[in-house]
Design a protein around this motif. Structure first.
Motif, short mmCIF file in Angstrom:
data_model
loop_
_atom_site.label_atom_id
_atom_site.label_comp_id
_atom_site.label_asym_id
_atom_site.label_seq_id
_atom_site.Cartn_x
_atom_site.Cartn_y
_atom_site.Cartn_z
N ALA A 214 -41.53 -54.43 109.54
CA ALA A 214 -41.17 -53.56 110.66
C ALA A 214 -41.08 -52.12 110.17
O ALA A 214 -40.88 -51.87 108.98
CB ALA A 214 -39.83 -53.99 111.26
N GLU A 215 -41.22 -51.20 111.12
CA GLU A 215 -41.13 -49.79 110.77
C GLU A 215 -40.50 -49.01 111.90
O GLU A 215 -40.57 -49.40 113.05
CB GLU A 215 -42.52 -49.23 110.51
N LEU A 233 -33.16 -53.71 113.71
CA LEU A 233 -32.56 -54.99 113.37
C LEU A 233 -32.48 -55.93 114.58
O LEU A 233 -32.41 -57.15 114.43
CB LEU A 233 -31.17 -54.77 112.78
N HIS A 234 -32.49 -55.33 115.74
CA HIS A 234 -32.47 -56.17 116.94
C HIS A 234 -33.84 -56.76 117.24
O HIS A 234 -33.95 -57.85 117.78
CB HIS A 234 -31.97 -55.37 118.16
N ARG A 235 -34.87 -56.02 116.90
CA ARG A 235 -36.19 -56.51 117.29
C ARG A 235 -36.92 -57.24 116.17
O ARG A 235 -37.90 -57.93 116.41
CB ARG A 235 -37.06 -55.36 117.82
N ALA A 255 -24.83 -49.01 110.38
CA ALA A 255 -25.28 -49.71 111.58
C ALA A 255 -25.30 -51.22 111.35
O ALA A 255 -24.83 -52.00 112.18
CB ALA A 255 -26.67 -49.22 111.98
N ALA A 256 -25.84 -51.60 110.21
CA ALA A 256 -25.93 -53.03 109.90
C ALA A 256 -24.54 -53.65 109.88
O ALA A 256 -24.30 -54.70 110.46
CB ALA A 256 -26.63 -53.23 108.56
N LYS A 262 -23.65 -57.23 109.42
CA LYS A 262 -24.30 -57.62 108.16
C LYS A 262 -23.87 -56.73 107.02
O LYS A 262 -23.92 -55.50 107.13
CB LYS A 262 -25.82 -57.51 108.30
N ASN A 263 -23.48 -57.32 105.92
CA ASN A 263 -23.02 -56.54 104.78
C ASN A 263 -24.08 -56.43 103.68
O ASN A 263 -24.89 -57.33 103.50
CB ASN A 263 -21.76 -57.17 104.19
#
Lengths: 329, 329
Positions: A214-215, A233-235, A255-256, A262-263
């Motif tokens: 992804a980009e 991260l959603h897509r 954001a993660a 997510k860590n």
DNA sequence: ACCATTTGTGTAACCGTATGCACACTGCAT
DNA sequence: ATGCAGTGTGCATACGGTTACACAAATGGT
């Protein structure tokens, strides 16, 4: 208060000499009696006289001004280098004129304006102007461009940066940690420097038979790093994000953690680029592909000095990046 | 390549007019036939002619240069405002010359150098130079100083900042949370701006019958915030640290957490000052006494414009700070 | 004592542009 | 035709320094 600055001619009258002698008193190696010089300097101090740099520049064809073309001074990812360079320039009695491209709609016009000030040198840090434009605008005057974009057919000195080996190391480590699905979060869309950085990682992945899953594109800011990471991260299902700079990486990490829960580094690996001081702060401790800023500015100064000494160019210096290991990957 | 810039006299020859007419073609409102002007501008474009700003400045007694005296451009706590100001200046065709005081040993000499360039305005952000020195060095020329240090007996326009109400609110909240033992971590030792900020908090504490339990001095950097906080927390029992700026606060927070194992806001409260964007990043979420940077730069620009319009000064504008609530206090 | 060199200073001509003044020209009313 | 306001352009000078050149005085060697 606010009285006009005294001129050399007036001072000449006060000191009982000609204005030529005043000038000589302020030029380090010119034929003048040391007694005269001392007397003049004393009178000058008394009346607060200093030679007018504008007039001097006009005569000398040398302004001692240096144009620094940057994206922004507010972004820590650039500011560190800018700070170092300004320091070095000041030590040489050169004054930096800052041109901020990011928030100026007509960058060419801005550069043209600066070029009318007969700057002695131009350093282009920004990737928001094309090198060709910079060359065109500044080529009628002495300045060289210290650029990072290789511009083969022009007489432009440049600094090239090679981060491929470090990117290789970093990808190696992340893959060894079991990650497989990589995303790249670009700085800006049309930036050649971003393309270069991206290539280092894409190539490193390719060596291991991997490709980007992804980009996304941001604007080198924390906010864009945060926002784009959320969308990304959603897509897409990825377990590693390589970012265009450190600030975006911090945004992506936040954001993660905050939005997706997510860590780093267990759930997801986050990698920055630049290696700014902030990346090493305890609260960030970023893994990042880092450039030695001191070496980098040394190189810029080196180019400027060669240009000053009128050593025929163009010159080119190549620097290599290293990996900084943090706890995010 | 690198050929000399063409002069108005040469262009005059090429266009078959006098150099005076060339000059008029480039001055918006001067008596010149529009046909002549168009022709000249066309020829000028062809040969890449632009009036030499240095010569123009010498003649005009107006350089369109603005000296920005700052501590450093690398420190995010200042950079945000600098960025805004540079933007506004550029929009007015004014070029900023940056003077970094932090890393120059002879700041007075640096200011003197800049003053020889006949800058039109001077904005002093730095608290590392005395206002009196700045006034002395720049007073022979037109510039006003936009400073933050009130300098009563001088014709210096200034912006005053009042954070007492916000400091009051912040102390209120922290005391309400049960904290009693406050420490103050100063920016730099001899900075008047730091003294001012400190006073807001000391006064707020005094209102509640409290005093500072400990103090330390840093240098506005993360590292100094970290280091001094460690020392301070080892030698004194405090449950709240007020810091001279946001970056130091982040350092102090990290130090408390990492070295002492104390978390905000339960074990210890940490407060910053400035309200930079970074303070609001998810990883920091700092409670800070914040200044509206846009309003602040608006005020600076306002002062510059009054000075440009030759409205008699000195002028003074006062701004009020607000509290930004984060999770560190 | 004489000539050659060196040293110190003034005069004048630049650097590239802006602008007050003079002058030529246009158009128009007398 | 004459006078006059308005317009467009050139000439000369100013802005505040630097520097090639010229020249006088001091120095030194024989």
């Amino acid at each position: 208060m606010n009285k006009r600055r005294i001129t050399s001619k007036e001072l000449a009258k006060l000191a009982g000499v000609s204005s030529a002698t005043i000038s000589r008193a302020f030029s380090p190696d010119s034929r003048i009696g040391s007694a005269t010089r001392d007397r003049i300097l004393a009178v000058a101090r008394e009346y607060g006289y200093q030679p007018n740099a504008i007039a001097r520049s006009l005569n000398n064809q040398r302004s001692r001004l240096v144009a620094l073309v940057v994206n922004a001074i507010g972004n820590p990812c650039e500011a560190e280098e800018q700070q170092l360079l300004v320091h070095r320039l000041q030590a040489r009695q050169l004054l930096p004129i800052i041109l901020c491209c990011a928030d100026h709609d007509d960058r060419l016009q801005l550069m043209r304006l600066a070029s009318t000030y007969q700057v002695d040198h131009v350093v282009v840090f920004s990737d928001m102007v094309s090198m060709q434009d910079a060359v065109d605008i500044f080529h009628t005057t002495k300045p060289i461009i210290v650029s990072f974009e290789p511009l083969e057919n022009e007489s432009v000195s440049s600094i090239r940066i090679d981060g491929s080996a470090a990117a290789d190391e970093i990808i190696d480590k992340i893959v060894a940690d079991g990650k497989k699905r990589f995303a790249y979060l670009s700085g800006t869309k049309s930036s050649w420097i971003d393309k270069l950085r991206r290539r280092w990682f894409v190539d490193a992945l390719a060596k291991r038979g991997l490709t980007l899953q992804a980009e996304a594109f941001g604007d080198y800011s924390y906010d864009s790093g945060f926002k784009e990471a959320v969308l990304l991260l959603h897509r897409a299902k990825v377990d590693a994000i390589i970012c265009g700079n450190d600030v975006m990486a911090i945004g992506a990490r936040d954001a993660a953690r905050r939005v997706l829960g997510k860590n780093t580094p267990d759930d997801i690996a986050v990698v920055g680029q630049d290696g700014i001081a902030m990346a090493a702060w305890d609260c960030n401790d970023l893994t990042t592909l880092s450039l030695d800023h001191v070496a980098f500015i040394d190189a810029v100064v080196e180019l400027i000095e060669r240009h000053d000494a009128e050593i025929e160019g163009p010159h080119s210096i190549t620097l290599t990046c290293t990996a900084r290991w943090g706890s995010t990957a």
